[in-house]
Write a protein that holds these residues in place. Structure first.
Motif, PDB file in Angstrom:
ATOM      1  N   ILE A 105      46.084  87.600   8.432  1.00  0.00           N
ATOM      2  CA  ILE A 105      44.415  87.913   8.112  1.00  0.00           C
ATOM      3  C   ILE A 105      43.440  87.018   7.749  1.00  0.00           C
ATOM      4  O   ILE A 105      44.026  86.448   6.699  1.00  0.00           O
ATOM      5  CB  ILE A 105      44.706  88.754   7.201  1.00  0.00           C
ATOM      6  CG1 ILE A 105      45.746  90.356   7.552  1.00  0.00           C
ATOM      7  CG2 ILE A 105      44.020  90.221   6.605  1.00  0.00           C
ATOM      8  CD1 ILE A 105      47.475  90.557   6.730  1.00  0.00           C
TER       9      ILE A 105
ATOM     10  N   LEU B 245      36.513  88.645   9.883  1.00  0.00           N
ATOM     11  CA  LEU B 245      37.380  88.552   9.844  1.00  0.00           C
ATOM     12  C   LEU B 245      37.948  88.567  11.200  1.00  0.00           C
ATOM     13  O   LEU B 245      37.424  88.170  12.049  1.00  0.00           O
ATOM     14  CB  LEU B 245      37.808  90.731   9.829  1.00  0.00           C
ATOM     15  CG  LEU B 245      40.038  90.022  10.076  1.00  0.00           C
ATOM     16  CD1 LEU B 245      40.493  89.609   9.637  1.00  0.00           C
ATOM     17  CD2 LEU B 245      40.077  91.544   9.887  1.00  0.00           C
TER      18      LEU B 245
ATOM     19  N   ILE C 138      39.881  88.022  14.811  1.00  0.00           N
ATOM     20  CA  ILE C 138      40.998  88.751  15.393  1.00  0.00           C
ATOM     21  C   ILE C 138      40.807  88.338  16.827  1.00  0.00           C
ATOM     22  O   ILE C 138      39.931  87.937  17.383  1.00  0.00           O
ATOM     23  CB  ILE C 138      41.183  90.529  15.593  1.00  0.00           C
ATOM     24  CG1 ILE C 138      39.555  91.602  15.802  1.00  0.00           C
ATOM     25  CG2 ILE C 138      40.936  91.167  14.348  1.00  0.00           C
ATOM     26  CD1 ILE C 138      39.410  92.132  15.701  1.00  0.00           C
TER      27      ILE C 138
ATOM     28  N   LEU D  40      45.617  91.909  15.187  1.00  0.00           N
ATOM     29  CA  LEU D  40      45.726  90.396  14.380  1.00  0.00           C
ATOM     30  C   LEU D  40      46.878  89.724  14.672  1.00  0.00           C
ATOM     31  O   LEU D  40      46.918  89.425  15.413  1.00  0.00           O
ATOM     32  CB  LEU D  40      47.020  90.717  12.924  1.00  0.00           C
ATOM     33  CG  LEU D  40      46.023  91.544  12.081  1.00  0.00           C
ATOM     34  CD1 LEU D  40      46.711  91.801  10.832  1.00  0.00           C
ATOM     35  CD2 LEU D  40      44.398  91.034  11.084  1.00  0.00           C
TER      36      LEU D  40
ATOM     37  N   TYR E 110      47.972  86.635   4.304  1.00  0.00           N
ATOM     38  CA  TYR E 110      46.166  86.308   4.433  1.00  0.00           C
ATOM     39  C   TYR E 110      45.511  84.679   5.018  1.00  0.00           C
ATOM     40  O   TYR E 110      46.295  83.796   3.341  1.00  0.00           O
ATOM     41  CB  TYR E 110      45.588  87.438   3.891  1.00  0.00           C
ATOM     42  CG  TYR E 110      45.495  87.261   2.334  1.00  0.00           C
ATOM     43  CD1 TYR E 110      46.533  87.516   1.385  1.00  0.00           C
ATOM     44  CD2 TYR E 110      44.382  86.358   1.344  1.00  0.00           C
ATOM     45  CE1 TYR E 110      46.391  87.211   0.149  1.00  0.00           C
ATOM     46  CE2 TYR E 110      44.294  86.264  -0.287  1.00  0.00           C
ATOM     47  CZ  TYR E 110      45.406  86.719  -1.156  1.00  0.00           C
ATOM     48  OH  TYR E 110      45.468  86.591  -1.532  1.00  0.00           O
TER      49      TYR E 110
ATOM     50  N   HIS F 119      47.948  97.964  11.750  1.00  0.00           N
ATOM     51  CA  HIS F 119      47.025  95.887  11.560  1.00  0.00           C
ATOM     52  C   HIS F 119      46.086  96.256  10.806  1.00  0.00           C
ATOM     53  O   HIS F 119      45.406  95.516  10.317  1.00  0.00           O
ATOM     54  CB  HIS F 119      46.948  95.219  12.960  1.00  0.00           C
ATOM     55  CG  HIS F 119      47.689  94.256  13.086  1.00  0.00           C
ATOM     56  ND1 HIS F 119      47.925  93.758  14.314  1.00  0.00           N
ATOM     57  CD2 HIS F 119      49.044  94.670  12.813  1.00  0.00           C
ATOM     58  CE1 HIS F 119      48.678  93.280  14.494  1.00  0.00           C
ATOM     59  NE2 HIS F 119      50.051  93.390  14.200  1.00  0.00           N
TER      60      HIS F 119
ATOM     61  N   VAL G  74      44.684  94.501   6.743  1.00  0.00           N
ATOM     62  CA  VAL G  74      42.831  94.202   6.076  1.00  0.00           C
ATOM     63  C   VAL G  74      43.207  94.480   5.392  1.00  0.00           C
ATOM     64  O   VAL G  74      42.721  94.164   4.346  1.00  0.00           O
ATOM     65  CB  VAL G  74      42.396  94.729   7.992  1.00  0.00           C
ATOM     66  CG1 VAL G  74      41.096  94.535   7.369  1.00  0.00           C
ATOM     67  CG2 VAL G  74      42.751  93.911   8.702  1.00  0.00           C
TER      68      VAL G  74
END
Lengths: 234, 234
Positions: free
Chosen positions: B22, B33, B35, B49, B102, B135, B139
């Motif tokens: 993440i 974020l 992705i 992810l 993360y 996923h 997050v």
DNA sequence: TCAAAAGTGTTTGAGGTACACCCATGG
DNA sequence: CCATGGGTGTACCTCAAACACTTTTGA
């Protein structure tokens, strides 16, 4: 697990996952850890956390619950994932991740017979012997998590009987934080949180006078939690 | 992974472990974020992810670093294990644990070309589309962890350039906590912690007047940390 | 000269911390 | 009647929270 030793190629070729449990208890003013002597090679006879391989068709959480039930007879126990230990060389035999989980149990409730049958023992947390592989590290990490988490959430109560006294609770926090607390301030703080229900009974095991028993009011606590209340005990 | 589709028996018979990342960034006052669209079946083309299977001879941590470097070109990034997702049915294809980690990266440092080459995109955290498997849950959990952790440790700084202004820092905390902060109190609190080094330069990108740049004093911070000091920003 | 962001102090109230004595009871 | 642990109140001080105006400067 039966074919582990017969089918060497597949063993070396596979990734395994273990669910290892760090089981804490609280008794006679001490924080305790449940460990046992390994019954199988390699490292047979060494002290180890209690664990099991995660089966292909089984959730990791279920695996941990299965282990816990097998050895203590308990279900519905507080258990939380700690972290996953994933170094490639952590287990010299074959590649095995360990998803470590810690559990807090009421030491008065476990099935003593079952525990003995498995060769398990309760050790004071400050006198835990050398454990197999990276298990001592897991215990340290779990302790740290417990300390951290107990500060903001009432998880410590999972280590006490349902009915407990304020002095008992204080003692518990003292061993978790490894620090003495002032009884007046502790009591004041706890009662100000408004989540303890005072009962009419007393526990006289520790004094002539006896101390009032309390129950934790989870219902109120969860309601307060929703509106951003935070439980905090320093 | 090459034989995954050719050797069905072994696929169904094995436990796999994935390292999913993440990746958070901070830009223009927004938390973002990273992705990308899956390049392989199943679920090809869906948002996901960034992750990879953990190789048999590889540490889980290494796997995550490898993935991160592949897609952003960055090394030595702040990364921490979040938790392991281990439901037996989480991946419909085969049994696969995901050890989620993360990462906090300085969005001005990543390799833009590399990111585009992999079909990756930065999304505002509050506008993340539906992701593959579990996923989205990852997050959410990572966000919660970030919020929790930023409160007591200066990890947020990993999202800012090395030199930053106080208003920038405040903005960062505001998006992490999702709450406005009073600039006078914020500044007072930060400076009272004695771990910011004021530089002689100003950043004039946001105002005519310009705001002084600061650096975080990790050396002092780590010394203070040892003696039980705690960084805390509410 | 003005718009827009940076920077600065003070007051107030809540709660944490330190601290010492009386209470209840069974042996 | 006394030893032992249970239970109570107060004073102080720190720190979080609320709150508004001046400074700087490029366009």
């Amino acid at each position: 697990m039966a074919n582990l030793e017969t089918d060497l190629y597949s063993v070396k070729d596979k990734m395994y996952a273990a669910a290892d449990c760090i089981i804490f208890g609280f008794d006679s003013g001490k924080l305790k850890l449940l460990i046992f002597r390994r019954r199988v090679e390699p490292l047979k006879g060494e002290w180890s956390l209690i664990g099991s391989f995660v089966r292909l068709e089984e959730d990791v959480t279920e695996a941990a619950k299965r282990v816990l039930k097998e050895i203590t007879g308990l279900e519905n126990v507080f258990m939380e994932q700690l972290k996953t230990y994933g170094k490639a060389d952590r287990d010299p035999g074959f590649r095995c991740l360990s998803i470590a989980q810690y559990a807090l149990i009421r030491i008065d409730e476990y099935d003593e017979e079952l525990v003995e049958k498995h060769g398990a023992h309760w050790y004071n947390i400050d006198a835990v012997p050398g454990l197999v592989l990276d298990h001592n590290k897991m215990v340290q990490d779990a302790l740290e998590r417990l300390r951290q988490k107990a500060r903001y959430q009432p998880i410590g109560l999972n280590l006490l009987p349902e009915k407990f006294t304020i002095p008992q609770l204080q003692q518990l926090y003292e061993v978790i934080y490894q620090k003495e607390l002032d009884s007046r301030n502790f009591r004041k703080k706890l009662l100000s949180l408004k989540v303890l229900i005072k009962l009419d009974e007393k526990d006289k095991t520790n004094s002539r006078r006896g101390a009032f028993l309390y129950k934790f009011d989870y219902k109120t606590y969860h309601e307060l939690e929703k509106i951003g209340y935070n439980f905090e005990i320093s």
